[in-house]
Motif scaffolding. Structure first.
Motif, PDB file in Angstrom:
ATOM      1  N   ASN A  87       1.135  -1.153   0.304  1.00  0.00           N
ATOM      2  CA  ASN A  87      -0.439   0.150   0.057  1.00  0.00           C
ATOM      3  C   ASN A  87       1.049   1.443   0.249  1.00  0.00           C
ATOM      4  O   ASN A  87       1.777   1.420   0.557  1.00  0.00           O
ATOM      5  CB  ASN A  87      -0.674   0.091   1.080  1.00  0.00           C
ATOM      6  CG  ASN A  87      -1.694  -0.983   1.214  1.00  0.00           C
ATOM      7  OD1 ASN A  87      -2.599  -1.277   0.186  1.00  0.00           O
ATOM      8  ND2 ASN A  87      -1.892  -1.193   2.126  1.00  0.00           N
ATOM      9  N   VAL A  88      -0.145   2.848  -1.110  1.00  0.00           N
ATOM     10  CA  VAL A  88       1.408   3.547  -1.165  1.00  0.00           C
ATOM     11  C   VAL A  88       0.991   4.262   0.435  1.00  0.00           C
ATOM     12  O   VAL A  88      -0.674   4.783   0.289  1.00  0.00           O
ATOM     13  CB  VAL A  88       1.076   5.031  -2.267  1.00  0.00           C
ATOM     14  CG1 VAL A  88       1.509   5.521  -1.916  1.00  0.00           C
ATOM     15  CG2 VAL A  88       1.208   4.141  -3.655  1.00  0.00           C
ATOM     16  N   THR A  89       1.733   4.973   1.199  1.00  0.00           N
ATOM     17  CA  THR A  89       1.760   5.246   2.461  1.00  0.00           C
ATOM     18  C   THR A  89       3.054   6.720   2.501  1.00  0.00           C
ATOM     19  O   THR A  89       3.687   6.805   1.481  1.00  0.00           O
ATOM     20  CB  THR A  89       2.246   4.973   3.113  1.00  0.00           C
ATOM     21  OG1 THR A  89       3.367   4.292   3.717  1.00  0.00           O
ATOM     22  CG2 THR A  89       0.886   3.948   3.734  1.00  0.00           C
ATOM     23  N   GLU A  90       1.813   8.236   2.964  1.00  0.00           N
ATOM     24  CA  GLU A  90       2.692   9.461   2.082  1.00  0.00           C
ATOM     25  C   GLU A  90       4.048   9.518   3.716  1.00  0.00           C
ATOM     26  O   GLU A  90       3.357   9.057   5.403  1.00  0.00           O
ATOM     27  CB  GLU A  90       2.428  10.631   2.565  1.00  0.00           C
ATOM     28  CG  GLU A  90       1.378  10.138   0.651  1.00  0.00           C
ATOM     29  CD  GLU A  90       0.715  11.660   1.107  1.00  0.00           C
ATOM     30  OE1 GLU A  90       0.391  12.835   1.907  1.00  0.00           O
ATOM     31  OE2 GLU A  90       0.916  12.116  -0.035  1.00  0.00           O
ATOM     32  N   VAL A  91       5.613   9.670   4.144  1.00  0.00           N
ATOM     33  CA  VAL A  91       6.182   8.866   5.331  1.00  0.00           C
ATOM     34  C   VAL A  91       7.275  10.374   5.444  1.00  0.00           C
ATOM     35  O   VAL A  91       7.408  11.270   4.215  1.00  0.00           O
ATOM     36  CB  VAL A  91       7.202   8.045   5.034  1.00  0.00           C
ATOM     37  CG1 VAL A  91       7.854   8.528   6.193  1.00  0.00           C
ATOM     38  CG2 VAL A  91       6.399   6.794   5.046  1.00  0.00           C
TER      39      VAL A  91
END
Length: 445
Positions: free
Chosen positions: A325-329
């Motif tokens: 899953n694409v997550t913003e860090v």
């Protein structure tokens, strides 16, 4: 018989009286003096060429300028004599501006022996065959059309000119009348000192700004030259100099800096003052609230730019977790930027000024920092008496300084501008130009 003899004696006596009195001499037009020939111009000045050469001799030898012996007093004086020029007297120069740029200039040189000038002309023509000549009236005109350069001479004068209005200047010189020296030249000569080179600027655009005249004179040292300036207004100055104020100390890699300390109580109340008008015109280009600035400013400005500082920037990066899953860090990185610090002393209207600057987009928010127009990200320290913006994480140290100055670096040369003193109508300053990089990049062995 006696009547005829009496008439003859009366006529003879009248003839003797006429020969003695010479009334026709009153109808002779006396030739103008050299100074009467000086043409009307926006810039007028004079230079003692021999003394100027002497003042530059140490600089020429310091930088080992090639062919420096050709700039010596002895060589210049000898060449002048061989071509009939009187270089022991000042050379008078002039120029005219167009849109604040010098569009033409020239000089009048005193002549001892006009018959020798053609010798010099022929030597120059051997080096520059494209020089042509023509005749206007009784005057020989030598010209280089491509360069728009002209030379002509009379019994005791020589005119050198570069620009588009030679004919106008030429007629002004040759048609001059005795004792009709131009008023600007008369004023300048009455104010002149013993400087090697000095000039006076006075024209309509300056007058529209409320400035009656600008006087300049030149001095030199081994490594640079200084232009001393006296700027005189029609009305009294609306500011004075403070004894001291806060300033940023210079650092090794400081490129540009400002340290200004003024009393501006009267300036706030006088929108017609030349300084107020200049600040307003500059501010209009970016919709800067100049009036709000002057209402809130207490006259101290410090600025320093240069060197490298490292700051921490936050940025967002997209990553894939274990389930793809694409997550913003949120991450941080260390970034090197040019050092930048600015300080303003403020009064109780400082908060209003800051809000106006933010509302107009002159100061913008950038994460936890701010930007001043196109500056790097800055930290802000705002109090009821000052506003400071800086790239460093901590507020830069300041010192108390008595000098009001600006240092601007262009092509690796740091031009220094100083405000030295003021009186009721005049601001006195100087511009220092270091010659090290200019000489090394343009003149070498």
């Amino acid at each position: 018989m006696f009547r005829k003899l009496g008439l003859i004696f009366i006529l003879a006596a009248a003839l003797v009286v006429l020969l003695i009195m010479k009334p026709w001499d009153s109808f002779k037009q006396e030739p103008p003096r050299f100074l009467d020939r000086l043409p009307q111009a926006d810039l007028v000045g004079r230079s003692n060429i021999l003394e100027l050469s002497r003042s530059f001799s140490a600089t020429l030898y310091h930088y080992k300028v090639p062919l420096r012996e050709f700039f010596s007093q002895e060589f210049i004086l000898g060449q002048g004599k061989s071509f009939g020029l009187d270089l022991q007297n000042p050379v008078y120069f002039f120029g005219n501006e167009n849109d604040w740029v010098l569009e033409d200039f020239g000089a009048l040189v005193m002549v001892n022996d006009s018959s020798k000038i053609t010798i010099g002309v022929e030597k120059v023509r051997k080096l520059q065959p494209s020089i042509r000549d023509t005749t206007i009236g009784n005057y020989k005109i030598y010209m280089h059309p491509e360069e728009k350069t002209y030379m002509t001479y009379g019994y005791d004068w020589m005119l050198v000119y570069k620009g588009d209005h030679f004919i106008r200047t030429f007629y002004s010189v040759v048609n001059a009348k005795l004792n009709e020296i131009d008023p600007k030249w008369r004023s300048f000569l009455n104010q002149s000192g013993e400087h090697h080179m000095e000039a006076l600027l006075a024209f309509d655009k300056l007058a529209d700004r409320g400035i009656s005249q600008v006087k300049l004179h030149l001095s030199t040292d081994t490594t640079g030259l200084t232009i001393h300036t006296d700027i005189k207004q029609f009305d009294s100055l609306s500011f004075t100099m403070k004894d001291s104020g806060p300033s940023y100390p210079d650092q090794m890699f400081t490129k540009n800096s400002v340290s200004i300390h003024l009393n501006i109580d009267n300036l706030r109340k006088n929108p017609k003052d030349p300084l107020y008008s200049l600040l307003s015109d500059i501010g209009k280009r970016i919709s800067f609230p100049t009036k709000d600035l002057l209402d809130a400013w207490e006259g101290d400005l410090a600025f320093r730019q240069g060197g490298i500082e490292t700051i921490t920037e936050t940025y967002i990066e997209s990553e894939l977790d274990e389930d793809f899953n694409v997550t913003e860090v949120e991450k941080t990185k260390r970034v090197k930027i040019q050092g930048f610090s600015v300080y303003l002393s403020l009064n109780k209207k400082g908060s209003y000024l800051l809000n106006r600057l933010i509302a107009k987009g002159i100061i913008t928010r950038d994460d936890k920092r701010y930007r001043l127009l196109y500056s790097p990200p800055l930290k802000m320290n705002f109090t009821d008496s000052s506003l400071a913006l800086h790239t460093s994480n901590y507020t830069p140290g300041m010192k108390t300084d008595t000098i009001s100055s600006i240092v601007y670096t262009y092509k690796r040369t740091a031009y220094e501008f100083y405000l030295d003193s003021t009186d009721s109508h005049t601001a006195y300053g100087r511009i220092r130009i270091p010659l090290d990089y200019i000489v090394k990049t343009n003149i070498s062995e």
